[in-house]
Every structure is written in structure tokens, then in C-alpha cells.
Design a protein around this motif. Structure first.
Motif, mmCIF file in Angstrom:
data_model
loop_
_atom_site.group_PDB
_atom_site.id
_atom_site.type_symbol
_atom_site.label_atom_id
_atom_site.label_comp_id
_atom_site.label_asym_id
_atom_site.label_seq_id
_atom_site.Cartn_x
_atom_site.Cartn_y
_atom_site.Cartn_z
ATOM 1 N N ARG A 190 100.023 32.861 96.304
ATOM 2 C CA ARG A 190 99.955 33.557 95.054
ATOM 3 C C ARG A 190 99.954 34.926 95.169
ATOM 4 N NH1 ARG A 190 94.832 30.826 91.979
ATOM 5 N NH2 ARG A 190 95.880 32.225 90.413
ATOM 6 N N VAL A 191 99.482 35.533 96.366
ATOM 7 C CA VAL A 191 99.419 37.200 96.468
ATOM 8 C C VAL A 191 100.558 37.526 97.225
ATOM 9 C CG1 VAL A 191 96.951 37.114 95.490
ATOM 10 C CG2 VAL A 191 97.680 37.133 98.129
ATOM 11 N N GLY A 192 101.237 36.696 97.986
ATOM 12 C CA GLY A 192 102.043 37.263 99.097
ATOM 13 C C GLY A 192 101.515 37.388 100.277
ATOM 14 N N PRO A 193 102.148 37.133 101.535
ATOM 15 C CA PRO A 193 101.738 37.210 102.731
ATOM 16 C C PRO A 193 101.193 38.436 103.035
ATOM 17 C CG PRO A 193 104.014 36.614 102.896
ATOM 18 C CD PRO A 193 103.460 36.742 101.521
ATOM 19 N N ARG A 194 101.828 39.531 102.951
ATOM 20 C CA ARG A 194 101.286 40.699 103.149
ATOM 21 C C ARG A 194 100.012 41.283 102.803
ATOM 22 N NH1 ARG A 194 103.700 45.561 101.067
ATOM 23 N NH2 ARG A 194 102.613 47.144 101.686
ATOM 24 N N ARG A 195 99.767 40.905 101.616
ATOM 25 C CA ARG A 195 98.413 41.293 101.002
ATOM 26 C C ARG A 195 97.420 40.278 101.323
ATOM 27 N NH1 ARG A 195 98.844 41.084 94.782
ATOM 28 N NH2 ARG A 195 96.711 41.798 94.956
ATOM 29 N N TYR A 196 97.639 39.181 101.429
ATOM 30 C CA TYR A 196 96.820 38.183 101.789
ATOM 31 C C TYR A 196 96.149 38.496 103.587
ATOM 32 C CZ TYR A 196 94.046 34.211 103.040
ATOM 33 O OH TYR A 196 92.738 33.630 103.141
ATOM 34 N N ARG A 197 97.166 38.783 104.277
ATOM 35 C CA ARG A 197 96.910 39.483 105.545
ATOM 36 C C ARG A 197 95.756 40.476 105.467
ATOM 37 N NH1 ARG A 197 101.461 38.573 107.478
ATOM 38 N NH2 ARG A 197 102.240 40.605 106.826
ATOM 39 N N ALA A 198 96.195 41.335 104.762
ATOM 40 C CA ALA A 198 95.489 42.698 104.482
ATOM 41 C C ALA A 198 93.999 42.184 104.240
ATOM 42 C CB ALA A 198 95.843 43.583 103.461
ATOM 43 N N TRP B 86 96.484 30.767 98.663
ATOM 44 C CA TRP B 86 96.130 32.119 98.255
ATOM 45 C C TRP B 86 97.112 33.055 98.757
ATOM 46 C CZ3 TRP B 86 90.348 32.182 99.726
ATOM 47 C CH2 TRP B 86 89.475 31.570 98.857
ATOM 48 N N ALA B 87 97.639 32.784 99.952
ATOM 49 C CA ALA B 87 98.836 33.647 100.328
ATOM 50 C C ALA B 87 100.179 33.404 99.477
ATOM 51 C CB ALA B 87 99.015 33.082 101.914
ATOM 52 N N ALA C 153 87.970 18.422 109.458
ATOM 53 C CA ALA C 153 88.344 18.119 107.871
ATOM 54 C C ALA C 153 88.267 19.478 107.124
ATOM 55 C CB ALA C 153 87.699 17.190 107.344
ATOM 56 N N VAL C 154 87.188 20.124 107.492
ATOM 57 C CA VAL C 154 86.763 21.427 106.555
ATOM 58 C C VAL C 154 87.944 22.500 107.030
ATOM 59 C CG1 VAL C 154 85.429 23.392 106.514
ATOM 60 C CG2 VAL C 154 84.538 20.937 106.064
ATOM 61 N N SER C 155 88.307 22.616 108.257
ATOM 62 C CA SER C 155 89.183 23.502 108.859
ATOM 63 C C SER C 155 90.514 23.243 108.190
ATOM 64 C CB SER C 155 89.223 23.615 110.428
ATOM 65 O OG SER C 155 88.225 24.034 110.857
ATOM 66 N N ALA C 156 90.779 22.070 108.178
ATOM 67 C CA ALA C 156 92.326 21.775 107.536
ATOM 68 C C ALA C 156 92.274 22.017 105.981
ATOM 69 C CB ALA C 156 92.420 20.210 107.527
ATOM 70 N N ARG C 157 91.129 21.881 105.380
ATOM 71 C CA ARG C 157 91.071 21.934 103.845
ATOM 72 C C ARG C 157 91.071 23.656 103.669
ATOM 73 N NH1 ARG C 157 92.950 22.443 99.381
ATOM 74 N NH2 ARG C 157 91.344 22.307 97.576
ATOM 75 N N LEU C 158 90.427 24.485 104.468
ATOM 76 C CA LEU C 158 90.305 25.904 104.509
ATOM 77 C C LEU C 158 91.744 26.257 104.756
ATOM 78 C CD1 LEU C 158 88.918 28.497 103.917
ATOM 79 C CD2 LEU C 158 88.242 28.381 106.653
ATOM 80 N N GLY C 159 92.679 25.842 105.616
ATOM 81 C CA GLY C 159 93.902 26.363 105.737
ATOM 82 C C GLY C 159 94.873 25.927 104.581
ATOM 83 N N GLU C 160 94.669 24.886 103.891
ATOM 84 C CA GLU C 160 95.269 24.599 102.638
ATOM 85 C C GLU C 160 95.171 25.473 101.501
ATOM 86 O OE1 GLU C 160 94.425 20.846 101.308
ATOM 87 O OE2 GLU C 160 95.201 19.588 103.236
ATOM 88 N N VAL C 161 93.823 26.059 101.575
ATOM 89 C CA VAL C 161 93.149 27.034 100.557
ATOM 90 C C VAL C 161 93.929 28.312 100.760
ATOM 91 C CG1 VAL C 161 91.113 28.161 99.603
ATOM 92 C CG2 VAL C 161 91.129 25.662 99.760
ATOM 93 N N GLU C 162 93.810 28.692 102.022
ATOM 94 C CA GLU C 162 94.415 30.095 102.368
ATOM 95 C C GLU C 162 95.736 30.146 102.365
ATOM 96 O OE1 GLU C 162 92.766 32.073 105.907
ATOM 97 O OE2 GLU C 162 90.874 31.091 105.641
ATOM 98 N N ARG C 163 96.449 29.026 102.685
ATOM 99 C CA ARG C 163 98.060 29.083 102.595
ATOM 100 C C ARG C 163 98.412 29.349 100.829
ATOM 101 N NH1 ARG C 163 97.572 25.499 106.633
ATOM 102 N NH2 ARG C 163 97.459 23.717 105.355
#
Length: 59
Positions: A39-47, A36-37, A24-34
Motif C-alpha cells: 500500500r505505501v511502497g517498500p521504501r516507505r514501509y522499510r523506513a 502494508w508494504a 501462525a501469528v508470525s505467518a499472519r503478521l508477515g501477510e499484514v506487513e506485506r
């Protein structure tokens, strides 16, 4: 190597509920990270993630 005969050793195992919580925590963290990506763009988030990983493993 750990000597399980050593009485100071404590073997700890995660329960089924613990496994569920980790999923459950992993799934939620994935949602949060997606989010964020998006909002800032995948390239910036990857960096950003690369820097975090680098910092986490500095000793």
C-alpha cells in the motif's frame, strides 16, 4: 546466572501448541506487513519499520 535451586525460580517452557501458535501469528503478521508494504511502497514501509525498531529499543 539463575540458581535453579532457588525455590522462587519458575522455569517456563512453551508447549508444542505454543510453538504452533507462534508460527501462525508470525505467518499472519508477515501477510499484514506485506500488505502494508504494497500500500505505501517498500521504501516507505522499510523506513517505518526502522523507526518502530528504534522506538522499541529506546530506554
Amino acid at each position: 546466572m539463575t540458581d535453579l535451586a532457588d525455590r522462587r525460580v519458575r522455569l517456563v517452557r512453551r508447549t508444542a501448541r505454543g510453538d504452533d501458535d507462534v508460527r501462525a501469528v508470525s505467518a499472519r503478521l508477515g501477510e499484514v506487513e506485506r500488505g502494508w508494504a504494497e500500500r505505501v511502497g517498500p521504501r516507505r514501509y522499510r523506513a517505518f519499520r526502522e523507526v518502530l525498531v528504534e522506538l522499541a529499543f529506546l530506554t
